[in-house]
Design a protein around this motif. Structure first.
Motif, mmCIF file in Angstrom:
data_model
loop_
_atom_site.group_PDB
_atom_site.id
_atom_site.type_symbol
_atom_site.label_atom_id
_atom_site.label_comp_id
_atom_site.label_asym_id
_atom_site.label_seq_id
_atom_site.Cartn_x
_atom_site.Cartn_y
_atom_site.Cartn_z
ATOM 1 N N SER A 29 0.813 -1.217 0.000
ATOM 2 C CA SER A 29 0.000 0.000 0.000
ATOM 3 C C SER A 29 0.844 1.264 0.000
ATOM 4 O O SER A 29 0.369 2.335 0.361
ATOM 5 C CB SER A 29 -0.939 -0.010 1.212
ATOM 6 N N SER A 44 -6.144 2.283 -4.286
ATOM 7 C CA SER A 44 -5.874 0.996 -4.946
ATOM 8 C C SER A 44 -6.334 0.970 -6.409
ATOM 9 O O SER A 44 -6.959 0.015 -6.859
ATOM 10 C CB SER A 44 -6.487 -0.176 -4.166
ATOM 11 N N GLY A 52 -2.769 -4.896 -3.071
ATOM 12 C CA GLY A 52 -1.723 -3.897 -3.153
ATOM 13 C C GLY A 52 -0.843 -4.033 -4.382
ATOM 14 O O GLY A 52 -1.107 -4.814 -5.294
ATOM 15 N N PRO A 366 -8.890 1.487 -0.034
ATOM 16 C CA PRO A 366 -7.544 0.926 0.143
ATOM 17 C C PRO A 366 -7.510 -0.560 -0.204
ATOM 18 O O PRO A 366 -8.549 -1.218 -0.319
ATOM 19 C CB PRO A 366 -7.286 1.152 1.634
ATOM 20 N N ILE A 370 -4.341 -3.778 3.496
ATOM 21 C CA ILE A 370 -3.512 -2.667 3.938
ATOM 22 C C ILE A 370 -3.108 -2.869 5.400
ATOM 23 O O ILE A 370 -3.949 -3.167 6.262
ATOM 24 C CB ILE A 370 -4.233 -1.307 3.741
#
Length: 389
Positions: A29, A44, A52, A366, A370
């Protein structure tokens, strides 16, 4: 930085209002630009890189397939395509899968299936598809027509006919449209992403499913952004206790490679026959190998972690200075800020956090995995930016 951005402006169509950031590389991340500046990635790739950047397991799966065969036409069988379809059906209870390249194409397939099923089972005049106002279903001429936001329609008229729009969370408005039109299906997002990260009311979704059964039309759920673990369940409809007839998905499915999928339930599993639909790159072995790795790793432990991180975000931001409200589900979050969302995003970039927007909100998508410490660091920066006078 200027060489890349100058060439971009010279040679690439100006369809994107890019921020002045040139991404060079990253891991997990964390991303770095060409100047070496570090950023925590809270977007993302708009919900695409599920695990990621440069994830080792995903990378190994893709590389192994790349060394075997990168593409063969859909005239032949390939193991990654078949394995992915098997996994999706086993995890959802759906019966068949059609693979494409994107979410818009997955929705195009859903629309074609709905209309062919209705023609065969109700009559050719039953072609209308109800979608919801404030929805977003893609940028092709047909999926734009399905999108219930007028401003997306500007400049591209006439669009594909046969779509009408109901008020979200208003079952009476849906019933009115069912009465006034010959309906093949209702297509909707459980959470309107581009519309502002707005979850549908559970009661409305259940009433919609009940109406579809009693009036004999199909229930098609657009899981392009909400799917593949994003909401804390494998697919968002699972939070609502319904069983759709059709599910479309993309984005996080491929983990960074272009892949869409349309999942077909028992009612429509045999609707498409040879020649009814197709895609040159749909089911590409490399994309499917990556997706198999993604789906196999979205297990109960990961989904529990998504829910825990979601609670952390809501708890951290809901009463923070400069923040009016927080909406969404899982790791699909919308933040209504007192200052303009674009200003918040620009200031976050300056301080090393990459966020997105959704209408007048800051949007967070995200990676599903993460690290908690990186998430906390990003949230603190977002809070500080929102609190600034």
């Amino acid at each position: 930085m200027s060489i890349i951005s100058d060439k971009d402006r010279t040679y690439i169509a100006g369809t994107y209002a890019r921020f002045p950031v040139e991404i060079s590389h990253g891991k997990g991340s964390v991303l770095y630009d060409t100047d070496g500046k570090k950023y925590i990635d809270m977007g993302s790739g708009i919900g695409v890189t599920s695990f990621g950047i440069a994830d080792d397991e995903w990378k190994n799966a893709v590389s192994a397939q790349l060394s075997a065969v990168q593409h063969t036409s859909n005239l032949y069988y390939t193991e990654p395509c078949t394995r992915l379809a098997e996994l999706l059906c086993q995890r959802t209870g759906m019966k068949k899968v059609f693979f494409s390249n994107s979410g818009a194409e997955a929705n195009e397939c859903a629309i074609k299936v709905a209309r062919k099923w209705a023609e065969e089972n109700k009559g050719a005049e039953y072609s209308t598809i109800i979608t919801l106002k404030n929805s977003f279903h893609g940028r092709t001429v047909t999926t734009l027509a399905a999108t219930g936001q007028d401003h997306f329609h500007e400049h591209f008229m006439p669009l594909t006919p046969g779509f009408v729009y109901a008020e979200a969370n208003n079952i009476d408005d849906v019933k009115r449209l069912v009465k006034e039109n010959k309906v093949a299906a209702v297509m909707f997002e459980c959470i309107q992403g581009e519309g502002g990260v707005l979850p549908m009311n559970p009661e409305f979704i259940k009433e919609l499913a009940s109406l579809a059964k009693s009036e004999n039309f199909l229930l098609a759920v657009d899981e392009v952004q909400t799917g593949n673990g994003r909401t804390g369940e494998l697919y968002a409809y699972m939070n609502y206790g319904i069983t759709p007839d059709i599910v479309s998905t993309a984005k996080g499915l491929g983990g960074g490679l272009p892949l869409g999928a349309t999942l077909l339930g028992e009612k429509v599993e045999n609707t498409l026959k040879a020649g009814d639909h197709g895609s040159t790159f749909g089911g590409n072995p490399i994309c499917c190998a990556g997706a198999v790795n993604i789906i196999e790793r979205i297990d109960d432990d990961l989904l529990t972690s998504v829910k825990e991180k979601s609670k952390l975000i809501f708890d951290s931001l809901s009463s923070a200075k400069g923040i009016e409200s927080v909406s969404g589900m899982g790791l699909m979050i919308g933040i209504k800020t007192k200052k303009a969302a674009k200003d918040i995003i620009v200031n976050c970039i300056d301080k090393g956090v990459l966020c997105l927007s959704a209408k007048d909100k800051v949007r967070l998508l995200p990676a599903l995995n993460i690290p908690t410490e990186e998430l906390k660091e990003a949230l603190q920066i977002i809070k500080n930016v929102c609190a600034e006078d």
